[in-house]
Design an enzyme around this catalytic site. Structure first.
Site, short mmCIF file in Angstrom:
data_model
loop_
_atom_site.label_atom_id
_atom_site.label_comp_id
_atom_site.label_asym_id
_atom_site.label_seq_id
_atom_site.Cartn_x
_atom_site.Cartn_y
_atom_site.Cartn_z
N CYS A 1 -22.63 2.49 28.94
CA CYS A 1 -22.40 3.93 28.95
C CYS A 1 -22.78 4.56 27.61
CB CYS A 1 -20.97 4.25 29.37
SG CYS A 1 -20.77 5.96 29.93
N HIS B 294 -20.47 1.27 34.25
CA HIS B 294 -19.40 0.50 33.59
C HIS B 294 -19.18 -0.85 34.29
CE1 HIS B 294 -17.60 3.32 30.61
NE2 HIS B 294 -18.24 4.21 31.35
N GLU C 262 -17.88 -3.48 33.08
CA GLU C 262 -16.67 -4.19 32.63
C GLU C 262 -15.54 -4.08 33.64
OE1 GLU C 262 -16.06 -0.06 30.76
OE2 GLU C 262 -17.68 -1.31 31.54
#
Length: 259
Positions: free
Chosen positions: A113, A221, A223
């Site tokens: 990001c 994202h 993660e």
């Protein structure tokens, strides 16, 4: 045997609106630990506390995380406007130099990001302040309401270049991702390869051409739910393998010097 160390670039916050802290999301540490197989180390992104040479010596790879503040447009030769949002000049100073130094050294980096945008700016690119204001573009911002699961829900496809780096890493040319960003690439840095796009043409996956090491970055994202998501897992696994290789090479060099 000690795990390789991944430095996670932190963000500055005010806790309880008055106590300054440096922090990084737990899901970043979880992805680094459980999927990449490395030890996470949160870095205070402020040149008062760290230097790039020290960081590169202490860590084996770096995760450039997302964050609310945006890269200051002066870093790519433009004036700041209200549309550019909040800034963190201290993180700019650490992150941009660290990216450039790691790229040249071959030390692994993974951008997420804001980290994706930092890689572009560090390599000479520029950013749009607000993607959703561009003709023909979608709103890529995080939904303002809902649960964490709803905010990080998979919302659009990303298509990679056939046979490209991301196609090889993912094992698929088209994947489904979340989207939680306002800014995006305007012009790509001269050495950047845009390897993946959203359906509206927004760049979503990049790497640095001819770099000696791992330089992948994504606008979404990964993660979130990294251990279970079929897109996030191979990305963090590939990053972890690159970090391990760097760590092994550094240890071998140390042994040679001490022999």
């Amino acid at each position: 045997m000690a795990r390789p160390i991944v430095g996670i670039i932190g963000n500055a916050y005010l806790m309880n609106d008055q106590y300054p802290v440096h922090a990084a999301g737990t899901m970043n540490s979880t992805a680094v630990t459980d999927v990449a197989g490395c030890m996470p180390l949160i870095i205070p992104s402020d040149p008062r506390f760290v230097s790039v040479p020290e960081l590169m010596d202490a860590c084996d790879g770096f995760l450039f995380t997302g964050g609310r503040p945006n890269v200051h447009p002066e870093e790519y030769g433009e004036a700041a406007t209200e549309a550019h949002g909040e800034f963190d000049r201290a993180r700019d100073e650490v992150a941009l130099e660290l990216i450039r130094s790691c790229v040249e050294a071959g030390q692994p980096i993974l951008g997420i990001c804001r980290g994706f945008q930092e890689v572009n700016v560090a390599m000479g690119g520029s950013l749009y302040p607000e993607i959703r204001d561009l003709p023909g573009r979608d709103n890529h911002r995080m939904p303002p309401d809902g649960t964490l699961e709803e905010k990080f829900a998979l919302r659009h496809e990303v298509t990679f270049q056939e046979g490209g780096v991301f196609h090889q890493v993912m094992g698929a040319q088209k994947v489904l991702t979340n989207t939680l960003h306002g800014q995006g690439i305007k012009t790509a840095g001269p050495r950047l390869v845009i390897d993946g796009h959203a359906p509206d043409g927004t760049p979503e996956a990049i790497y640095v051409s001819d770099a000696p090491g791992f330089t992948l970055a994504v606008q979404w994202h990964p993660e979130y739910n990294a251990a279970e998501d079929p897109v996030s897992r191979p990305l963090f696994e590939a990053f972890g393998q690159a970090v391990l290789a760097w760590s092994n090479g550094k240890q071998a060099t140390t042994l040679l010097k001490s022999a």
